[in-house]
Design a protein around this motif. Structure first.
Motif, PDB file in Angstrom:
ATOM      1  N   ASN A  56       0.818  -1.214   0.000  1.00 42.11           N
ATOM      2  CA  ASN A  56       0.000   0.000   0.000  1.00 42.11           C
ATOM      3  C   ASN A  56       0.847   1.258   0.000  1.00 42.11           C
ATOM      4  N   THR A  57       2.007   1.202   0.661  1.00 39.82           N
ATOM      5  CA  THR A  57       2.935   2.335   0.604  1.00 39.82           C
ATOM      6  C   THR A  57       3.479   2.505  -0.804  1.00 39.82           C
ATOM      7  N   ALA A  58       3.731   1.388  -1.489  1.00 39.56           N
ATOM      8  CA  ALA A  58       4.188   1.452  -2.876  1.00 39.56           C
ATOM      9  C   ALA A  58       3.130   2.086  -3.769  1.00 39.56           C
ATOM     10  N   ILE A  59       1.867   1.695  -3.603  1.00 41.16           N
ATOM     11  CA  ILE A  59       0.777   2.257  -4.411  1.00 41.16           C
ATOM     12  C   ILE A  59       0.711   3.772  -4.235  1.00 41.16           C
ATOM     13  N   LEU A  60       0.719   4.203  -2.990  1.00 39.78           N
ATOM     14  CA  LEU A  60       0.605   5.640  -2.726  1.00 39.78           C
ATOM     15  C   LEU A  60       1.841   6.388  -3.216  1.00 39.78           C
ATOM     16  N   SER A  61       3.015   5.785  -3.105  1.00 33.80           N
ATOM     17  CA  SER A  61       4.245   6.408  -3.603  1.00 33.80           C
ATOM     18  C   SER A  61       4.189   6.570  -5.123  1.00 33.80           C
ATOM     19  N   ILE A  62       3.670   5.557  -5.813  1.00 34.90           N
ATOM     20  CA  ILE A  62       3.537   5.616  -7.275  1.00 34.90           C
ATOM     21  C   ILE A  62       2.574   6.735  -7.669  1.00 34.90           C
ATOM     22  N   LEU A  63       1.439   6.797  -6.998  1.00 31.47           N
ATOM     23  CA  LEU A  63       0.471   7.849  -7.316  1.00 31.47           C
ATOM     24  C   LEU A  63       1.038   9.236  -7.022  1.00 31.47           C
ATOM     25  N   LEU A  64       1.737   9.367  -5.900  1.00 30.66           N
ATOM     26  CA  LEU A  64       2.358  10.659  -5.577  1.00 30.66           C
ATOM     27  C   LEU A  64       3.400  11.035  -6.633  1.00 30.66           C
ATOM     28  N   GLY A  65       4.166  10.046  -7.086  1.00 29.22           N
ATOM     29  CA  GLY A  65       5.142  10.305  -8.140  1.00 29.22           C
ATOM     30  C   GLY A  65       4.484  10.823  -9.409  1.00 29.22           C
ATOM     31  N   LYS A  66       3.349  10.226  -9.769  1.00 25.83           N
ATOM     32  CA  LYS A  66       2.598  10.680 -10.942  1.00 25.83           C
ATOM     33  C   LYS A  66       2.092  12.099 -10.736  1.00 25.83           C
ATOM     34  N   TRP A  67       1.509  12.373  -9.581  1.00 26.19           N
ATOM     35  CA  TRP A  67       0.965  13.699  -9.303  1.00 26.19           C
ATOM     36  C   TRP A  67       2.056  14.763  -9.241  1.00 26.19           C
ATOM     37  N   LEU A  68       3.269  14.352  -8.920  1.00 28.56           N
ATOM     38  CA  LEU A  68       4.397  15.292  -8.866  1.00 28.56           C
ATOM     39  C   LEU A  68       5.060  15.484 -10.225  1.00 28.56           C
ATOM     40  N   GLY A  69       4.596  14.757 -11.235  1.00 30.61           N
ATOM     41  CA  GLY A  69       5.131  14.926 -12.584  1.00 30.61           C
ATOM     42  C   GLY A  69       6.415  14.172 -12.865  1.00 30.61           C
ATOM     43  N   LEU A  70       6.686  13.101 -12.126  1.00 29.87           N
ATOM     44  CA  LEU A  70       7.897  12.324 -12.370  1.00 29.87           C
ATOM     45  C   LEU A  70       7.770  11.497 -13.649  1.00 29.87           C
ATOM     46  N   SER A  71       8.900  11.104 -14.206  1.00 31.58           N
ATOM     47  CA  SER A  71       8.905  10.231 -15.383  1.00 31.58           C
ATOM     48  C   SER A  71       8.490   8.827 -14.980  1.00 31.58           C
ATOM     49  N   LEU A  72       8.165   7.984 -15.968  1.00 34.57           N
ATOM     50  CA  LEU A  72       7.771   6.606 -15.679  1.00 34.57           C
ATOM     51  C   LEU A  72       8.872   5.870 -14.937  1.00 34.57           C
ATOM     52  N   TYR A  73      10.125   6.053 -15.350  1.00 39.55           N
ATOM     53  CA  TYR A  73      11.227   5.370 -14.679  1.00 39.55           C
ATOM     54  C   TYR A  73      11.348   5.836 -13.231  1.00 39.55           C
ATOM     55  N   GLU A  74      11.195   7.126 -12.988  1.00 43.06           N
ATOM     56  CA  GLU A  74      11.256   7.647 -11.616  1.00 43.06           C
ATOM     57  C   GLU A  74      10.084   7.131 -10.777  1.00 43.06           C
ATOM     58  N   ILE A  75       8.913   7.053 -11.416  1.00 43.51           N
ATOM     59  CA  ILE A  75       7.742   6.514 -10.712  1.00 43.51           C
ATOM     60  C   ILE A  75       7.998   5.063 -10.316  1.00 43.51           C
ATOM     61  N   TRP A  76       8.592   4.294 -11.219  1.00 39.94           N
ATOM     62  CA  TRP A  76       8.946   2.901 -10.922  1.00 39.94           C
ATOM     63  C   TRP A  76       9.925   2.842  -9.748  1.00 39.94           C
ATOM     64  N   GLU A  77      10.935   3.701  -9.765  1.00 39.59           N
ATOM     65  CA  GLU A  77      11.928   3.706  -8.686  1.00 39.59           C
ATOM     66  C   GLU A  77      11.288   4.060  -7.344  1.00 39.59           C
ATOM     67  N   VAL A  78      10.437   5.071  -7.333  1.00 46.33           N
ATOM     68  CA  VAL A  78       9.849   5.477  -6.053  1.00 46.33           C
ATOM     69  C   VAL A  78       8.854   4.427  -5.575  1.00 46.33           C
ATOM     70  N   GLY A  79       8.185   3.745  -6.503  1.00 49.43           N
ATOM     71  CA  GLY A  79       7.309   2.648  -6.116  1.00 49.43           C
ATOM     72  C   GLY A  79       8.086   1.493  -5.507  1.00 49.43           C
ATOM     73  N   LEU A  80       9.232   1.180  -6.097  1.00 45.82           N
ATOM     74  CA  LEU A  80      10.091   0.124  -5.572  1.00 45.82           C
ATOM     75  C   LEU A  80      10.631   0.508  -4.195  1.00 45.82           C
ATOM     76  N   THR A  81      10.947   1.793  -4.024  1.00 42.81           N
ATOM     77  CA  THR A  81      11.395   2.282  -2.718  1.00 42.81           C
ATOM     78  C   THR A  81      10.306   2.095  -1.668  1.00 42.81           C
ATOM     79  N   GLY A  82       9.074   2.448  -2.038  1.00 41.53           N
ATOM     80  CA  GLY A  82       7.958   2.262  -1.109  1.00 41.53           C
ATOM     81  C   GLY A  82       7.739   0.806  -0.760  1.00 41.53           C
ATOM     82  N   LEU A  83       7.882  -0.066  -1.746  1.00 41.64           N
ATOM     83  CA  LEU A  83       7.667  -1.497  -1.524  1.00 41.64           C
ATOM     84  C   LEU A  83       8.694  -2.081  -0.560  1.00 41.64           C
ATOM     85  N   LEU A  84       9.924  -1.575  -0.625  1.00 43.00           N
ATOM     86  CA  LEU A  84      11.033  -2.162   0.134  1.00 43.00           C
ATOM     87  C   LEU A  84      11.468  -1.320   1.325  1.00 43.00           C
ATOM     88  N   HIS A  85      10.745  -0.244   1.634  1.00 41.42           N
ATOM     89  CA  HIS A  85      11.261   0.730   2.599  1.00 41.42           C
ATOM     90  C   HIS A  85      11.503   0.136   3.986  1.00 41.42           C
TER      91      HIS A  85
END
Length: 324
Positions: free
Chosen positions: A159-188
Motif C-alpha cells: 500500500n505504501t508502494a501504491i501511494l508512492s507511485i500515485l504521488l510520483g505521478k501527481w508530482l510529474g515524475l517520469s515513468l522510470y522515476e515513478i517505478w523507482e519510487v514505487g520500488l522504494t515504497g515497496l522495500l522501505h
C-alpha cells in the motif's frame, strides 16, 4: 486447462486437487525453492508442502473475460478495463500477484538474501497500470484501506508502494522515476524483518534499548539491497533515508532539509499515512480525514510540504466527489 487464457489465482492447498500445475514457484520459510512453477502437483508433493507449513499456492485458471489475449496483463488489456471504471478485476489480479512477491521479498529480507529479479518487472507493470487511471487506482486503494485495518508487513509495504507511485505521478515524475519510487515504497521497511521477532508488535512503548535497535532498520535494509545488482542506487538511498525528517529529528543520521532526496520524502508521507490508517499494536487506526490533517500539521517542519499538500488535496477531492 483448455484453450483460454490463463491467469494466476491463489488457492488453499487443502482445497487443491492433485493433477493441477503450479503457476508460481513455492518457497519455504527460509526462502528456499521447494517446487518450480509448472510442476504438476501429485499427492506426495502436496503432502510434503503441507508438512512444511505451506497453506497457499498459485495455480493457473482460465480467464473468461479475455480468452484471446495474452495471459500477462499489458497496456492493451488495461485500456479495455478502463472502459468500465467499476471493474477492478485487473487491479485485483495485479495486486494479488505483487502481494505474493512482497511475501517473497520478506523472506529474503529476513534472511538477508538477494531480491528476486522478476520483482522489477512486476513493479513496473503495476506502476504503469496505476497511472493509466489514477482515479480508479485511488478508489481501489482506499477500498483496501477501509477493508484491511489490521497491520501486516506485506500489506503495508504494497500500500505504501501504491501511494508512492500515485504521488510520483501527481508530482510529474517520469515513468522510470515513478517505478523507482514505487520500488522504494515497496522495500522501505525490509530492514525491519531482521529485528527480533515480536518487537514491532509489542504492546506499549519500547524501552531505550529496543528503540535504538528499531532505528537501525533503515541501515539494515539498505545493506541488504546493496547485494542485489539490479537495485537502483536511488532506491537504496530512499530506503536508507525514509525516516529522515526535514528538521533533523529523523534517523538514522539526523539529516536536514535539502540533503534529503525526493524519494524518501515521498515514501515518508506514504508510509506514515498508511501506518496511521492501520491498527497497530501500539495505536488504533485513525480516520482518513484526521490522518490527512495530522500529515498537514507535520508538513510544517518534518515532512515535505508539497508532497503532503498533493496527497491532502487529491484524497480530499476524491472523497468529496464520492461522498454521495
Amino acid at each position: 486447462m483448455g484453450g483460454g487464457v490463463g491467469v494466476k489465482r491463489s488457492i488453499s492447498l487443502h482445497d487443491l486437487p492433485v493433477g493441477e500445475s503450479l503457476a508460481q514457484d513455492v518457497f519455504d520459510s527460509q526462502g528456499r525453492l521447494l517446487l518450480k512453477s509448472g510442476t504438476v502437483l501429485i499427492a506426495e508433493l502436496k503432502e510434503g508442502l503441507l508438512r512444511k507449513g505451506i497453506e497457499m499456492v498459485y495455480i493457473e485458471v482460465e480467464d473468461p473475460a479475455n480468452k484471446d489475449g495474452d495471459s500477462k496483463p499489458d497496456l492493451e488489456q488495461i485500456e479495455k478495463f478502463k472502459a468500465h471504471t467499476d471493474n477492478f478485476a485487473q487491479f485485483a489480479r495485479l495486486y494479488d500477484t505483487l502481494l505474493y512477491e512482497v511475501r517473497r521479498t520478506a523472506l529474503r529480507g529476513k534472511y538477508n538474501k538477494l531480491m528476486q529479479a522478476n520483482l522489477k518487472d512486476d513493479v513496473m507493470l503495476f506502476a504503469r497500470y496505476l497511472i493509466e487511471d489514477e482515479q480508479a487506482s485511488l478508489r481501489y486503494y482506499l477500498q483496501i484501506k477501509n477493508a484491511k485495518k489490521d497491520y501486516e508487513y506485506e500489506y503495508h509495504a504494497l500500500n505504501t508502494a501504491i501511494l508512492s507511485i500515485l504521488l510520483g505521478k501527481w508530482l510529474g515524475l517520469s515513468l522510470y522515476e515513478i517505478w523507482e519510487v514505487g520500488l522504494t515504497g515497496l522495500l522501505h521497511d525490509i530492514g525491519e524483518l531482521q529485528l527480533p521477532e515480536g518487537m514491532l508488535k509489542k504492546k506499549g512503548p519500547l524501552n531505550a534499548e529496543e528503540w535504538a535497535l528499531v532505528k537501525t532498520h533503515p541501515i539494515l535494509g539498505a545493506k541488504n539491497l546493496l547485494k542485489t545488482d539490479w537495485m537502483p542506487p536511488r532506491v537504496i538511498v530512499g530506503v536508507l533515508m525514509h525516516h529522515e525528517r526535514l528538521d533533523g529529528t529523523g534517523y538514522p543520521q539526523g539529516i536536514l532539509g535539502s540533503d534529503i532526496p525526493l524519494y524518501p520524502r515521498i515514501v515518508a508521507v506514504a508510509s506514515i499515512f498508511n501506518a496511521m490508517t492501520t491498527d497497530r499494536s501500539y495505536a488504533r487506526a485513525v480516520a482518513i480525514p484526521a490522518s490527512l490533517e495530522e500529515l498537514r500539521n507535520r508538513s510544517f517542519g518534518q515532512l515535505d510540504a508539497k508532497v503532503t499538500r498533493i496527497l491532502y488535496d487529491k484524497i480530499h477531492a476524491f472523497m468529496a466527489d464520492h461522498s454521495g
